[in-house]
Design a protein around this motif. Structure first.
Motif, PDB file in Angstrom:
ATOM      1  N   THR A  53      10.164  -6.988  -0.013  1.00  0.00           N
ATOM      2  CA  THR A  53       8.844  -6.452  -0.367  1.00  0.00           C
ATOM      3  C   THR A  53       7.812  -7.565  -0.380  1.00  0.00           C
ATOM      4  O   THR A  53       6.710  -7.415   0.159  1.00  0.00           O
ATOM      5  CB  THR A  53       8.888  -5.748  -1.732  1.00  0.00           C
ATOM      6  OG1 THR A  53       9.835  -4.680  -1.676  1.00  0.00           O
ATOM      7  CG2 THR A  53       7.523  -5.193  -2.112  1.00  0.00           C
ATOM      8  N   LEU A  54       8.153  -8.699  -0.993  1.00  0.00           N
ATOM      9  CA  LEU A  54       7.231  -9.833  -1.014  1.00  0.00           C
ATOM     10  C   LEU A  54       6.937 -10.316   0.403  1.00  0.00           C
ATOM     11  O   LEU A  54       5.800 -10.654   0.730  1.00  0.00           O
ATOM     12  CB  LEU A  54       7.803 -10.971  -1.862  1.00  0.00           C
ATOM     13  CG  LEU A  54       7.827 -10.724  -3.368  1.00  0.00           C
ATOM     14  CD1 LEU A  54       8.536 -11.859  -4.083  1.00  0.00           C
ATOM     15  CD2 LEU A  54       6.439 -10.515  -3.930  1.00  0.00           C
ATOM     16  N   ALA A  55       7.953 -10.331   1.254  1.00  0.00           N
ATOM     17  CA  ALA A  55       7.758 -10.746   2.643  1.00  0.00           C
ATOM     18  C   ALA A  55       6.830  -9.781   3.383  1.00  0.00           C
ATOM     19  O   ALA A  55       5.956 -10.204   4.152  1.00  0.00           O
ATOM     20  CB  ALA A  55       9.102 -10.848   3.355  1.00  0.00           C
ATOM     21  N   GLU A  56       6.986  -8.484   3.143  1.00  0.00           N
ATOM     22  CA  GLU A  56       6.134  -7.483   3.784  1.00  0.00           C
ATOM     23  C   GLU A  56       4.682  -7.625   3.340  1.00  0.00           C
ATOM     24  O   GLU A  56       3.768  -7.405   4.125  1.00  0.00           O
ATOM     25  CB  GLU A  56       6.629  -6.074   3.463  1.00  0.00           C
ATOM     26  CG  GLU A  56       7.865  -5.673   4.215  1.00  0.00           C
ATOM     27  CD  GLU A  56       8.342  -4.285   3.831  1.00  0.00           C
ATOM     28  OE1 GLU A  56       7.500  -3.418   3.565  1.00  0.00           O
ATOM     29  OE2 GLU A  56       9.559  -4.072   3.797  1.00  0.00           O
ATOM     30  N   LEU A  57       4.480  -7.955   2.061  1.00  0.00           N
ATOM     31  CA  LEU A  57       3.118  -8.115   1.550  1.00  0.00           C
ATOM     32  C   LEU A  57       2.478  -9.375   2.119  1.00  0.00           C
ATOM     33  O   LEU A  57       1.254  -9.450   2.232  1.00  0.00           O
ATOM     34  CB  LEU A  57       3.115  -8.139   0.018  1.00  0.00           C
ATOM     35  CG  LEU A  57       3.507  -6.823  -0.640  1.00  0.00           C
ATOM     36  CD1 LEU A  57       3.642  -7.005  -2.141  1.00  0.00           C
ATOM     37  CD2 LEU A  57       2.502  -5.727  -0.331  1.00  0.00           C
ATOM     38  N   GLY A  58       3.303 -10.354   2.463  1.00  0.00           N
ATOM     39  CA  GLY A  58       2.867 -11.562   3.151  1.00  0.00           C
ATOM     40  C   GLY A  58       1.578 -12.153   2.641  1.00  0.00           C
ATOM     41  O   GLY A  58       1.469 -12.572   1.500  1.00  0.00           O
ATOM     42  N   GLU A  59       0.584 -12.167   3.519  1.00  0.00           N
ATOM     43  CA  GLU A  59      -0.710 -12.785   3.223  1.00  0.00           C
ATOM     44  C   GLU A  59      -1.525 -11.984   2.205  1.00  0.00           C
ATOM     45  O   GLU A  59      -2.549 -12.460   1.741  1.00  0.00           O
ATOM     46  CB  GLU A  59      -1.517 -12.925   4.515  1.00  0.00           C
ATOM     47  CG  GLU A  59      -0.841 -13.733   5.595  1.00  0.00           C
ATOM     48  CD  GLU A  59      -0.885 -15.219   5.312  1.00  0.00           C
ATOM     49  OE1 GLU A  59      -1.899 -15.699   4.788  1.00  0.00           O
ATOM     50  OE2 GLU A  59       0.118 -15.891   5.620  1.00  0.00           O
ATOM     51  N   LEU A  61      -0.793 -11.334  -0.777  1.00  0.00           N
ATOM     52  CA  LEU A  61      -0.646 -11.901  -2.114  1.00  0.00           C
ATOM     53  C   LEU A  61      -0.767 -13.421  -2.041  1.00  0.00           C
ATOM     54  O   LEU A  61      -0.300 -14.033  -1.092  1.00  0.00           O
ATOM     55  CB  LEU A  61       0.730 -11.562  -2.701  1.00  0.00           C
ATOM     56  CG  LEU A  61       1.030 -10.111  -3.006  1.00  0.00           C
ATOM     57  CD1 LEU A  61       2.490  -9.970  -3.440  1.00  0.00           C
ATOM     58  CD2 LEU A  61       0.115  -9.576  -4.090  1.00  0.00           C
ATOM     59  N   THR A  62      -1.374 -13.989  -3.065  1.00  0.00           N
ATOM     60  CA  THR A  62      -1.417 -15.449  -3.146  1.00  0.00           C
ATOM     61  C   THR A  62      -0.064 -15.943  -3.645  1.00  0.00           C
ATOM     62  O   THR A  62       0.739 -15.161  -4.171  1.00  0.00           O
ATOM     63  CB  THR A  62      -2.506 -15.909  -4.127  1.00  0.00           C
ATOM     64  OG1 THR A  62      -2.145 -15.485  -5.451  1.00  0.00           O
ATOM     65  CG2 THR A  62      -3.879 -15.365  -3.750  1.00  0.00           C
ATOM     66  N   ALA A  63       0.171 -17.227  -3.528  1.00  0.00           N
ATOM     67  CA  ALA A  63       1.414 -17.822  -4.044  1.00  0.00           C
ATOM     68  C   ALA A  63       1.529 -17.583  -5.548  1.00  0.00           C
ATOM     69  O   ALA A  63       2.620 -17.304  -6.058  1.00  0.00           O
ATOM     70  CB  ALA A  63       1.457 -19.310  -3.730  1.00  0.00           C
ATOM     71  N   GLU A  64       0.405 -17.663  -6.254  1.00  0.00           N
ATOM     72  CA  GLU A  64       0.406 -17.413  -7.705  1.00  0.00           C
ATOM     73  C   GLU A  64       0.822 -15.982  -8.019  1.00  0.00           C
ATOM     74  O   GLU A  64       1.582 -15.738  -8.941  1.00  0.00           O
ATOM     75  CB  GLU A  64      -0.984 -17.670  -8.299  1.00  0.00           C
ATOM     76  CG  GLU A  64      -1.324 -19.117  -8.486  1.00  0.00           C
ATOM     77  CD  GLU A  64      -2.713 -19.287  -9.085  1.00  0.00           C
ATOM     78  OE1 GLU A  64      -3.511 -18.326  -9.095  1.00  0.00           O
ATOM     79  OE2 GLU A  64      -3.000 -20.403  -9.542  1.00  0.00           O
ATOM     80  N   GLU A  65       0.295 -15.017  -7.269  1.00  0.00           N
ATOM     81  CA  GLU A  65       0.646 -13.613  -7.501  1.00  0.00           C
ATOM     82  C   GLU A  65       2.121 -13.368  -7.235  1.00  0.00           C
ATOM     83  O   GLU A  65       2.782 -12.636  -7.975  1.00  0.00           O
ATOM     84  CB  GLU A  65      -0.229 -12.699  -6.633  1.00  0.00           C
ATOM     85  CG  GLU A  65      -1.682 -12.672  -7.081  1.00  0.00           C
ATOM     86  CD  GLU A  65      -2.608 -11.996  -6.096  1.00  0.00           C
ATOM     87  OE1 GLU A  65      -3.623 -11.447  -6.542  1.00  0.00           O
ATOM     88  OE2 GLU A  65      -2.335 -12.023  -4.871  1.00  0.00           O
ATOM     89  N   LYS A  66       2.650 -13.983  -6.183  1.00  0.00           N
ATOM     90  CA  LYS A  66       4.074 -13.828  -5.887  1.00  0.00           C
ATOM     91  C   LYS A  66       4.925 -14.401  -7.016  1.00  0.00           C
ATOM     92  O   LYS A  66       5.908 -13.790  -7.435  1.00  0.00           O
ATOM     93  CB  LYS A  66       4.430 -14.499  -4.564  1.00  0.00           C
ATOM     94  CG  LYS A  66       3.892 -13.762  -3.360  1.00  0.00           C
ATOM     95  CD  LYS A  66       4.213 -14.477  -2.068  1.00  0.00           C
ATOM     96  CE  LYS A  66       3.585 -13.766  -0.890  1.00  0.00           C
ATOM     97  NZ  LYS A  66       3.830 -14.460   0.373  1.00  0.00           N
ATOM     98  N   GLN A  67       4.536 -15.566  -7.530  1.00  0.00           N
ATOM     99  CA  GLN A  67       5.275 -16.164  -8.637  1.00  0.00           C
ATOM    100  C   GLN A  67       5.195 -15.295  -9.891  1.00  0.00           C
ATOM    101  O   GLN A  67       6.158 -15.171 -10.639  1.00  0.00           O
ATOM    102  CB  GLN A  67       4.755 -17.575  -8.944  1.00  0.00           C
ATOM    103  CG  GLN A  67       5.268 -18.610  -7.984  1.00  0.00           C
ATOM    104  CD  GLN A  67       6.792 -18.654  -7.926  1.00  0.00           C
ATOM    105  OE1 GLN A  67       7.480 -18.523  -8.924  1.00  0.00           O
ATOM    106  NE2 GLN A  67       7.318 -18.827  -6.728  1.00  0.00           N
TER     107      GLN A  67
END
Length: 93
Positions: A53-59, A61-67
């Motif tokens: 899911t995180l990979a699909e959202l890709g760009e 989301l920011t790195a902070e949002e992913k963390q």
């Protein structure tokens, strides 16, 4: 609201017209858009689904949002009966 806005994720707020903290009846008002709510699940999302899911959202989301998403998954949440929200999104976290 156009179609893409229905699926816009707003961190710490909700998804489209859905807001965290809404009652089941409030969520069900939008069943024509999001489908009928199925209640709260106490199951954790498997890591492979979270990572894909995180990979699909890709760009999107920011790195902070992913963390932040990854840190939320690690939280020790109370049992479903003690929670104050109704879940409709599956496999997001």
């Amino acid at each position: 609201m156009n179609e893409s806005q229905h699926w816009r994720i707003e961190p710490k707020i909700g998804l489209g017209k859905l807001r965290f903290g809404m009652s089941r009846s409030q969520v069900d008002r939008f069943s024509s858009i999001y489908g009928t709510s199925k209640g709260i699940s106490s199951e954790k999302i498997p890591d492979d689904i979270l990572q894909s899911t995180l990979a699909e959202l890709g760009e999107g989301l920011t790195a902070e949002e992913k963390q932040e998403i990854l840190s939320i998954k690690k939280l020790d949440l109370p049992p479903p009966a003690k929670r104050k929200y109704v879940g409709i999104i599956t496999h997001l976290f």
